[in-house]
Design a protein around this motif. Structure first.
Motif: not given
Ligand code: NAP
Length: 297
Positions: A103-106, A109, A72-77
């Motif tokens: 949950i991630i802004d694909e 990224c 799992t991860f965050t957009t910022e990470g």
């Protein structure tokens, strides 16, 4: 009508052989290796399989891979990781396996990937340049479709093409690529009123809607070309987004063995091109620097 199968496995083999030679030349010329960074987030099984297939393909042609896999991860990470890979000169290409968890802004990224390392052509800048018919990496599946049509010398000029699907990674880019080859394009989607009629009047049909065997054989015009980008598992069998059009289509891609293998081979082509261009850029900068110093003296 006798239908000709557009043999994706054969095309992929040819592309891979050519890429393998270019990788050897690269290693010889620059005393360096080519490396692809792959990023995968979550536990999506097909995504894992796709990354494994891409890694194995890289291995076959001598391209190294470095996998970044996160449960799992965050957009910022993720953006931090991508920035680090952009700055790492030992990384030539960055591939983020789509889809990322919701949950991630694909797109944010994808857009962080440096243009010269965007070997899967997913960032907006690459997309814009590709649509302007400028030098940029096209997304591997649509560019692979163009590779298939080119391999069989299929002239697109003036042809009426119907693209079924308008996704960012497939429908939209293939429509623009066909347009850049002077075809006349209709893009269909889930709100299209009469899909059957649009297909019936088209010389080329690109099936990219993600529904098993949705496009029926009899919807095609006699002699049409069918490129089936679909890949679905039904009762343990892989099938496309269209029925097998044997006997009606003049040319068609089978599933499996059509667009799939060429997509992976096209990705390899993009990676080696990225690495070559990065070295050329370094050399140009060095030469310009020397010239500048000479002029100053
Ligand atoms: P996607 O993001 O789900 O997009 C599907 C598109 O099809 C959407 O634009 C949708 O319209 C449209 N659509 C859905 N139902 C429709 C209908 N009944 N009539 C007309 N249009 C319809 O899918 P994708 O990622 O582009 O993938 C499409 C297919 O290609 C899938 O089978 C996938 O497995 C395959 N694929 C293969 C490769 C490969 O390497 N071979 C790579 C990528 C994808 P709306 O926009 O209105 O929702």
């Amino acid at each position: 009508m006798k239908s000709t199968i557009l043999d994706g496995k054969l095309i992929a083999k040819n592309i891979e052989e050519n890429v393998r030679k270019r990788v050897y030349d690269y290693e010889d010329n620059y005393n360096d290796n080519i490396t692809l960074a792959t990023i995968i987030v979550g536990n999506n099984k097909p995504s894992k399989t796709y990354v494994k297939m891409k890694t194995e393909a890289c291995k076959r042609v001598g391209i190294n891979t470095r996998e970044y896999s996160f449960p799992t991860f965050t957009t910022e990470g993720l953006i931090q990781i991508i920035k680090m890979l952009n700055d790492d000169s030992s990384i030539n290409g960055i591939l983020i396996q789509h889809p990322l968890p919701e949950i991630i802004d694909e797109q944010k990224c994808f857009d962080t990937i440096a243009l010269e390392k965007d070997v899967d052509g997913l960032n907006s800048h690459s997309f814009g340049k590709m649509s302007f018919n400028e030098n940029a990496f096209g997304a591997a599946t649509p560019k692979g479709i163009i590779n298939i049509l080119d391999f069989y010398n299929i002239n697109l000029e003036g042809k009426k093409a119907c693209v079924v699907g308008r996704s960012q990674i497939l429908g939209k880019p293939i429509a623009l690529m066909l347009l850049n080859r002077n075809a006349t394009i209709t893009i269909c989607h889930s709100k299209t009123k009469d899909l059957k009629e649009e297909i019936k009047s088209s010389d080329i049909v690109i099936a990219a809607l993600g529904k098993p065997e949705y496009i029926k054989k009899e919807w095609l015009k006699e002699g049409a070309i069918l490129i089936d980008a679909g890949y679905n598992y039904v009762n343990g069998k892989s099938v496309g987004d269209a029925e097998n059009p044997e006997g009606i289509a003049s040319f068609y891609t089978p599933v499996p063995g059509g667009v799939g293998p060429v997509t992976i081979a096209t990705l390899l082509e993009n990676i080696v091109t990225a690495a070559e261009k990065q070295k050329e850029l370094i050399q140009t900068k060095e030469t310009k620097g020397k010239q500048y110093i000479k002029e100053e003296i």
